[in-house]
Design an enzyme around this catalytic site. Sequence first.
Site, PDB file in Angstrom:
ATOM      1  CB  SER A 194      36.192  47.006  37.625  1.00 39.12           C
ATOM      2  OG  SER A 194      36.160  46.569  38.972  1.00 39.12           O
ATOM      3  CE1 TYR A 209      38.605  42.285  36.613  1.00 39.61           C
ATOM      4  CE2 TYR A 209      38.539  43.577  38.639  1.00 39.61           C
ATOM      5  CZ  TYR A 209      37.908  43.064  37.517  1.00 39.61           C
ATOM      6  OH  TYR A 209      36.583  43.342  37.304  1.00 39.61           O
TER       7      TYR A 209
END
Length: 318
Positions: A194, A209
Amino acid sequence: MASACINHLAAQPLWILLVSSLGFLSFLNLSLSFLNWVYATFLRPPKNLREKYGSWALITGATDGIGKAFAYQLAQKGLNLILVSRNPSELKNVSNEIQVESPDSKIKTVVFDFSREMQSGIQLIEEAIKGVDVGVLINNVGITYPQARFFHEVDEQVWMDIVRVNLEGTSRVTKAVLPRMLGRKRGAIVNIGSGAAIVVPSHPLFTIYAATKAYIDQLSRSLYVEYKSCGIDVQCQVPLYVATKMTSKVASIERSSLFIPSAEGYAKAAIHKIGFEGRCTPYWPHSIQWFFCHLLPHSLLDSWRLSIGIRRRGNIIT
């Protein structure tokens, strides 16, 4: 004329010559990097995944978003599929849909909720891959916060599930599939990272996250070095925003655009990158965003990300 130019250069102070040389080398390096980017993005032919790695692909998180789009694209490339997801009815629907579009592809399904007991799910995967040459592994499964939150506000179960799914799930599936790739001396492992962990220096209000995705990046880069000589290509793909249900929920992104591709648009670009660099940003507008992010001071990016997180949270910390 040439001798006059040489004499003129010789007459310059040493520091001017050094600065000029460094400037030329920097320009040359930038030019070569740009040409390499153009080639890798628009001109380089993709690998024939079936011939290079094997006839089967395993995709986790395969019933929605990027995982589902990968499944469709890989089936169109002639690969058989092992689809892994937690919802049996969605697995059946996706399997049937792909079978209609790619009738020659064989499809297996594995029901596995990564947020629950892990070992039994891994055993199901090990059973599914027995006797088949899984050449491509797409570690796509991942979850994030239901909404932006400061670290102290996040329920323990929420962040523990994120660690279990994103970090432990990817590690365990890789560990299950890798020995069989080693036995055949070929394989490609794609871990979906990501931009939250790599492109920008911090991702406040989605801290756990981002931290798990930083782990995915480091895991991938180390495995890339460990197994490259064994015929196994490990890659961390680093998307920025992609128009999926997850980004719609946490970032209010409802539709695709030039810089926010659909899951299908991202997967088409991602397939072309498999087997090359150890880390890449497959969708080319994302790589342009990454380049400009690197030109900005970290403090400015940190402030920008924090302001976005606070707006999505709805108020400020008290």
